[in-house]
Design a protein around this motif. Structure first.
Motif, mmCIF file in Angstrom:
data_model
loop_
_atom_site.group_PDB
_atom_site.id
_atom_site.type_symbol
_atom_site.label_atom_id
_atom_site.label_comp_id
_atom_site.label_asym_id
_atom_site.label_seq_id
_atom_site.Cartn_x
_atom_site.Cartn_y
_atom_site.Cartn_z
ATOM 1 N N UNK A 154 -44.123 22.081 14.068
ATOM 2 C CA UNK A 154 -43.819 20.744 14.595
ATOM 3 C C UNK A 154 -42.662 20.795 15.591
ATOM 4 N N UNK A 155 -41.682 21.666 15.340
ATOM 5 C CA UNK A 155 -40.573 21.830 16.290
ATOM 6 C C UNK A 155 -41.088 22.271 17.658
ATOM 7 N N UNK A 156 -41.972 23.275 17.642
ATOM 8 C CA UNK A 156 -42.519 23.801 18.903
ATOM 9 C C UNK A 156 -43.357 22.732 19.602
ATOM 10 N N UNK A 157 -44.200 22.041 18.844
ATOM 11 C CA UNK A 157 -45.036 20.989 19.424
ATOM 12 C C UNK A 157 -44.167 19.901 20.048
ATOM 13 N N UNK A 158 -43.145 19.501 19.333
ATOM 14 C CA UNK A 158 -42.259 18.438 19.829
ATOM 15 C C UNK A 158 -41.568 18.851 21.121
ATOM 16 N N UNK A 159 -41.192 20.115 21.217
ATOM 17 C CA UNK A 159 -40.454 20.604 22.387
ATOM 18 C C UNK A 159 -41.356 20.920 23.578
ATOM 19 N N UNK A 160 -42.593 21.362 23.313
ATOM 20 C CA UNK A 160 -43.395 21.934 24.399
ATOM 21 C C UNK A 160 -44.694 21.207 24.738
ATOM 22 N N UNK A 161 -45.234 20.385 23.839
ATOM 23 C CA UNK A 161 -46.574 19.829 24.081
ATOM 24 C C UNK A 161 -46.637 18.895 25.282
ATOM 25 N N UNK A 162 -45.637 18.094 25.480
ATOM 26 C CA UNK A 162 -45.662 17.081 26.546
ATOM 27 C C UNK A 162 -45.931 17.696 27.914
ATOM 28 N N UNK A 194 -46.148 12.174 17.724
ATOM 29 C CA UNK A 194 -47.247 11.677 18.538
ATOM 30 C C UNK A 194 -46.901 10.388 19.253
ATOM 31 N N UNK A 195 -46.259 9.468 18.547
ATOM 32 C CA UNK A 195 -45.878 8.182 19.160
ATOM 33 C C UNK A 195 -44.875 8.385 20.287
ATOM 34 N N UNK A 196 -43.932 9.279 20.068
ATOM 35 C CA UNK A 196 -42.884 9.480 21.066
ATOM 36 C C UNK A 196 -43.416 10.192 22.317
ATOM 37 N N UNK A 197 -44.260 11.204 22.142
ATOM 38 C CA UNK A 197 -44.750 11.984 23.279
ATOM 39 C C UNK A 197 -45.891 11.290 24.019
ATOM 40 N N UNK A 198 -46.678 10.485 23.317
ATOM 41 C CA UNK A 198 -47.794 9.720 23.904
ATOM 42 C C UNK A 198 -48.845 10.597 24.583
ATOM 43 N N UNK A 212 -58.374 11.044 20.454
ATOM 44 C CA UNK A 212 -57.594 12.266 20.197
ATOM 45 C C UNK A 212 -56.085 12.022 20.186
ATOM 46 N N UNK A 213 -55.654 10.775 20.456
ATOM 47 C CA UNK A 213 -54.228 10.441 20.358
ATOM 48 C C UNK A 213 -53.812 10.639 18.899
ATOM 49 N N UNK A 214 -52.886 11.567 18.673
ATOM 50 C CA UNK A 214 -52.595 12.044 17.326
ATOM 51 C C UNK A 214 -52.332 10.933 16.293
ATOM 52 N N UNK A 215 -51.503 9.926 16.579
ATOM 53 C CA UNK A 215 -51.273 8.885 15.567
ATOM 54 C C UNK A 215 -52.553 8.144 15.166
#
Length: 228
Positions: A154-162, A194-198, A212-215
């Motif tokens: 989750x750390x990696x996703x939060x930092x890099x997915x956007x 998911x909500x924050x990155x959109x 496919x929107x994660x939330x």
């Protein structure tokens, strides 16, 4: 001279069959998704069913570089017969999205080297290769999460997915959703990320399909689980 497999089927014969199945309308649809072939996948599967498992023929068809031939090769191959380096080379050469997806889902996931490849690919600088690593990670999140650092993922996703390239972003988003769906203790954090990155928030979704929107994806799948 046509290459003949031990069962007597030649690559030339199979390529001729694939050519006969070519449909301009199917090609137009496939090309919109980045797949350069015009064979209806139902007809391709029917051909694979008739040919049955033929590892040698599969290898020869893969070597043609033709997208339809490679899809057929995947369907008639013996997933556990491939060596690690062989799969690594094939994955890096599989640039058509459908070939890439089928190779990971139908072959690599069933191969004894899957975990080793998952770790190597996830750290690869090539985003398409890395997306395969994330696809394998998502499989583990759902089926064999023991030993995975879910908080770290989750750390990696939060930092890099956007800002990740499309294919990699899609794979990371799937992993995010799977963590939220399968692991209640991480659900609130997965939803918040998911909500924050959109990411994929505005992705066009057909009626009756889940976004496919994660939330949205997480919420709907958990609802279905609780209703069953």
């Amino acid at each position: 001279m046509a290459v003949t497999t031990p069962t007597g089927t030649t690559v030339t014969e199979v390529m001729a069959e694939l050519a006969a199945l070519e449909d301009p309308k199917a090609r137009a649809v496939n090309e919109r998704h980045g797949d350069d072939h015009g064979v209806n996948l139902g007809k391709l599967r029917a051909l694979a069913k008739r040919l049955k498992t033929q590892q040698e023929l599969a290898c020869r068809l893969w070597e043609t570089g033709d997208t339809a031939a490679r899809l057929l090769a995947i369907l008639i191959s013996r997933p556990k017969a491939f060596e690690r380096d062989e799969l690594d080379t094939m994955l890096r050469d599989a640039r058509a999205p459908k070939v890439h997806d089928w190779l990971v889902n139908y072959v690599v996931k069933k191969n004894p080297h899957a975990e080793e490849l998952r770790q190597a690919w996830s750290a690869d600088p090539d985003p398409v290769v890395a997306s395969a690593g994330w696809a394998l990670t998502t499989e583990r999140v759902a089926k064999k999460p023991e030993g995975l650092d879910l908080a770290g993922l989750l750390d990696v996703i939060e930092a890099e997915m956007k800002d990740a390239p499309d294919r990699l972003q899609w794979a990371m988003n799937h992993c995010l959703a799977q963590i939220g769906i399968e692991h209640a203790e991480y659900r609130s954090r997965a939803l918040a990320i998911g909500e924050r990155l959109e990411v994929l928030k505005d992705y066009p979704t057909s009626p009756g399909c889940t976004s496919p929107f994660a939330p949205t994806w997480i919420t709907e799948m958990v609802r279905r689980q609780n209703a069953s």
